[in-house]
Design a protein around this motif. Structure first.
Motif, PDB file in Angstrom:
ATOM      1  N   LYS A 235       0.852  -1.200   0.000  1.00 45.37           N
ATOM      2  CA  LYS A 235       0.000   0.000   0.000  1.00 45.37           C
ATOM      3  C   LYS A 235       0.886   1.248   0.000  1.00 45.37           C
ATOM      4  O   LYS A 235       1.809   1.352   0.794  1.00 45.37           O
ATOM      5  CB  LYS A 235      -0.907  -0.026   1.227  1.00 45.37           C
ATOM      6  N   HIS A 236       0.588   2.171  -0.914  1.00 48.61           N
ATOM      7  CA  HIS A 236       1.342   3.424  -0.988  1.00 48.61           C
ATOM      8  C   HIS A 236       0.400   4.591  -0.687  1.00 48.61           C
ATOM      9  O   HIS A 236      -0.767   4.578  -1.079  1.00 48.61           O
ATOM     10  CB  HIS A 236       1.928   3.630  -2.393  1.00 48.61           C
ATOM     11  N   SER A 237       0.925   5.624  -0.035  1.00 46.25           N
ATOM     12  CA  SER A 237       0.093   6.802   0.251  1.00 46.25           C
ATOM     13  C   SER A 237      -0.096   7.612  -1.026  1.00 46.25           C
ATOM     14  O   SER A 237       0.741   7.591  -1.929  1.00 46.25           O
ATOM     15  CB  SER A 237       0.755   7.670   1.325  1.00 46.25           C
ATOM     16  N   LEU A 238      -1.205   8.360  -1.064  1.00 46.11           N
ATOM     17  CA  LEU A 238      -1.473   9.220  -2.219  1.00 46.11           C
ATOM     18  C   LEU A 238      -0.405  10.308  -2.333  1.00 46.11           C
ATOM     19  O   LEU A 238      -0.051  10.734  -3.434  1.00 46.11           O
ATOM     20  CB  LEU A 238      -2.869   9.836  -2.121  1.00 46.11           C
ATOM     21  N   GLU A 239       0.123  10.761  -1.186  1.00 50.41           N
ATOM     22  CA  GLU A 239       1.184  11.778  -1.199  1.00 50.41           C
ATOM     23  C   GLU A 239       2.418  11.235  -1.909  1.00 50.41           C
ATOM     24  O   GLU A 239       3.015  11.914  -2.750  1.00 50.41           O
ATOM     25  CB  GLU A 239       1.571  12.190   0.242  1.00 50.41           C
ATOM     26  N   PHE A 240       2.797  10.000  -1.576  1.00 44.83           N
ATOM     27  CA  PHE A 240       3.960   9.383  -2.224  1.00 44.83           C
ATOM     28  C   PHE A 240       3.705   9.204  -3.726  1.00 44.83           C
ATOM     29  O   PHE A 240       4.566   9.493  -4.550  1.00 44.83           O
ATOM     30  CB  PHE A 240       4.260   8.026  -1.576  1.00 44.83           C
ATOM     31  N   LEU A 241       2.502   8.789  -4.078  1.00 49.11           N
ATOM     32  CA  LEU A 241       2.187   8.555  -5.496  1.00 49.11           C
ATOM     33  C   LEU A 241       2.193   9.854  -6.302  1.00 49.11           C
ATOM     34  O   LEU A 241       2.501   9.831  -7.490  1.00 49.11           O
ATOM     35  CB  LEU A 241       0.839   7.839  -5.632  1.00 49.11           C
ATOM     36  N   ARG A 242       1.884  10.983  -5.640  1.00 42.00           N
ATOM     37  CA  ARG A 242       1.967  12.274  -6.343  1.00 42.00           C
ATOM     38  C   ARG A 242       3.404  12.585  -6.742  1.00 42.00           C
ATOM     39  O   ARG A 242       3.653  13.237  -7.746  1.00 42.00           O
ATOM     40  CB  ARG A 242       1.426  13.402  -5.455  1.00 42.00           C
ATOM     41  N   GLU A 243       4.361  12.123  -5.936  1.00 38.59           N
ATOM     42  CA  GLU A 243       5.781  12.368  -6.235  1.00 38.59           C
ATOM     43  C   GLU A 243       6.251  11.528  -7.422  1.00 38.59           C
ATOM     44  O   GLU A 243       7.234  11.866  -8.072  1.00 38.59           O
ATOM     45  CB  GLU A 243       6.643  12.050  -5.010  1.00 38.59           C
ATOM     46  N   ILE A 244       5.548  10.434  -7.685  1.00 35.24           N
ATOM     47  CA  ILE A 244       5.898   9.591  -8.846  1.00 35.24           C
ATOM     48  C   ILE A 244       4.687   9.512  -9.782  1.00 35.24           C
ATOM     49  O   ILE A 244       4.236   8.436 -10.171  1.00 35.24           O
ATOM     50  CB  ILE A 244       6.381   8.180  -8.418  1.00 35.24           C
ATOM     51  N   ALA A 245       4.170  10.702 -10.118  1.00 36.47           N
ATOM     52  CA  ALA A 245       2.940  10.770 -10.929  1.00 36.47           C
ATOM     53  C   ALA A 245       3.110  10.075 -12.276  1.00 36.47           C
ATOM     54  O   ALA A 245       2.132   9.634 -12.877  1.00 36.47           O
ATOM     55  CB  ALA A 245       2.526  12.225 -11.127  1.00 36.47           C
ATOM     56  N   HIS A 246       4.369   9.958 -12.749  1.00 36.70           N
ATOM     57  CA  HIS A 246       4.602   9.291 -14.039  1.00 36.70           C
ATOM     58  C   HIS A 246       4.381   7.783 -13.944  1.00 36.70           C
ATOM     59  O   HIS A 246       4.197   7.114 -14.962  1.00 36.70           O
ATOM     60  CB  HIS A 246       6.014   9.591 -14.535  1.00 36.70           C
TER      61      HIS A 246
END
Length: 482
Positions: A109-120
């Motif tokens: 599970k990844h946080s949405l904040e972390f996923l924003r940093e790797i939006a690609h």
């Protein structure tokens, strides 16, 4: 390249022992035997069964999370739970390696904040697969809705010299050399030497140009990117966002409200019909999230219930003046629980007030009309003075549960004298907007229009809570990555 089967189609197979080729990205690889493969065509994975005794170790080591592979094999009945079919692999080819030490999207599970940093890379998660499939469906539904009604799709300019909202906060467009900026005699930047020979900006709205086209085609809509240089870091604001803006002639405020309500119901219904898998996933995701919240902070409705709630109810219509009376006497206002207390007519409604009207008072979507002229734009049609001599305009905002304002519009001021008087009042240059005023000089007619913030709609339909999670590569202060 060999014809491949999409995983979406494979998962519907009832025919076994068929030879197929499938390509995709590895989600997981268990026990050197079971690959969960996804190709983006749906949220589901297909399980590839590997004969590890007869597969070289070198190849097995390269089957890692994130790697792209091509598999040839036979469709067999699955012995595992939750899937009907497996693919028994006869050959596996690595199309693109993925170093497990470096690939950031490992199966956890990844946080949405972390996923924003790797939006690609976040498109490869189930959440963002669902969100952007819904975004696609809503965009398609908007075009289909207007096409069915004979509206003409107009592409209005992205670069403009006007500020449609009169709100300032626009991005400037220039080719001037910042190190050697040409200046006028009084020391100001000399935009006459710029590319367009004048100061230009990125547009905040295609409305004014849309009105020009509506005065010829009768009914048009725009759907494109708009920009606002507002230094805001909230979960509801972006510097680059998409707007849907219909404009139509021979239409008053009633027609405008009806078109907006019909459009919202149409596109929500389309998403519910065509994105069942995605919306069920997002619904369950939200239910899980809600479990960690205290009871009093949990939503009264699930995501799917909220969407159907909008379809099942006629939107409540009332004037701004009626809304102010309700809000003034409301419990949160009386007990000073609102952050912004309502004490007088003329106050600009905040999101908390809009949500109270929708979620607590009426318990259905609301259309507010006839706002004070002082808090609305110059182009809105002026009403007759109300019973207390107050100036209002034929504006309308549509308010939705959980989000507040989702649509803002008005009947446009078609009377040249009234429009120019209002522009003078607000110090808006008539000289710069000569072309806009020409539509009132030559064959003016009653006309109306509204703007729908597309990302706000996606927030509502997906249940996401941060606007940065419903646009592929969000633009906001100090961020223009990707």
């Amino acid at each position: 390249m060999i014809k491949r089967e999409k995983i979406k189609d494979l998962l519907e197979y009832t025919e076994f022992n068929k030879e197929v080729t499938v390509m995709g990205w590895v989600r997981t690889f268990r026990n050197n035997q079971f690959i969960a493969l996804n190709d983006g065509s749906c949220m589901g994975n297909v399980q590839i069964v590997v004969d590890f005794n007869n597969t070289p170790d070198e190849l097995l080591k390269r089957i890692t999370t994130g790697a792209a592979i091509a598999v040839q094999g036979t469709v067999v009945e699955s012995l595992g739970k939750g899937q009907k079919i497996d693919i028994k692999a006869s050959s596996i080819e690595i199309l693109g390696d993925s170093d497990p030490e470096k690939f950031p999207l490992q199966p956890k599970k990844h946080s949405l904040e972390f996923l924003r940093e790797i939006a690609h890379l976040r498109f490869r998660t189930n959440t963002f697969n669902a969100v952007f499939k819904v975004r696609h469906a809503l965009a398609f539904a908007i075009h289909q809705f207007y096409n069915e009604r004979g509206f003409v799709y107009m592409h209005t300019p992205v670069i403009t010299a006007s500020d449609a909202e009169g709100a300032g906060e626009m991005f400037k467009v220039t080719t001037l050399d910042f190190d050697h900026t040409p200046r006028t005699e009084d020391g100001k930047v000399n935009f006459q030497e710029d590319f367009f020979g004048r100061a230009t900006n990125l547009t905040v709205s295609g409305q004014l140009e849309g009105e020009l086209a509506a005065m010829a085609f009768g009914q048009i809509y725009t759907f494109g990117p708009t920009f606002r240089a507002e230094n805001s870091n909230t979960t509801r604001h972006l510097a680059e966002f998409w707007m849907v803006e219909p404009e139509f002639a021979f239409a008053d405020l009633e027609d405008n409200m009806q078109l907006a309500e019909d459009m919202l119901k149409y596109v929500i219904r389309y998403a519910l019909t065509h994105c069942k898998e995605e919306l069920e996933f997002l619904n369950n995701r939200l239910l899980e999230e809600e479990k960690s919240k205290p009871q009093n902070e949990r939503s009264a409705l699930s995501l799917l219930e909220k969407l159907n709630f909008c379809l099942d109810n006629d939107f409540e219509r009332l004037t701004y003046t009626e809304a102010i009376a309700i809000l003034k006497s409301s419990k949160p206002n009386q007990k000073k629980q609102f952050k912004y207390l309502i004490d007088e007519w003329g106050a600009d409604l905040q999101s908390e007030h809009e949500r109270y009207l929708v979620e607590k008072h009426f318990k259905k979507p609301v259309i507010l009309t006839d706002y004070p002229a002082d808090i609305k734009s110059f182009y809105m049609r002026q009403n007759e003075l109300d019973g207390q001599g107050r100036k209002t305009v034929a504006a309308m905002d549509i308010l939705f549960p959980g989000i507040g304002e989702i649509v803002g519009g008005s009947q446009r001021e078609e009377r040249l004298d009234k429009l120019t008087a209002r522009m003078e009042e607000l110090n808006i240059s008539q000289e710069e907007l000569w072309w806009y005023l020409d539509t009132r000089r030559f064959g003016s007619a009653p006309h109306s229009g509204f703007g729908l913030g597309f990302e706000r709609l996606i927030l509502f339909v997906t249940g996401m809570t941060n606007i940065r999670d419903v646009i592929a590569f969000p633009r906001f202060p100090n961020n223009a990555e990707f």
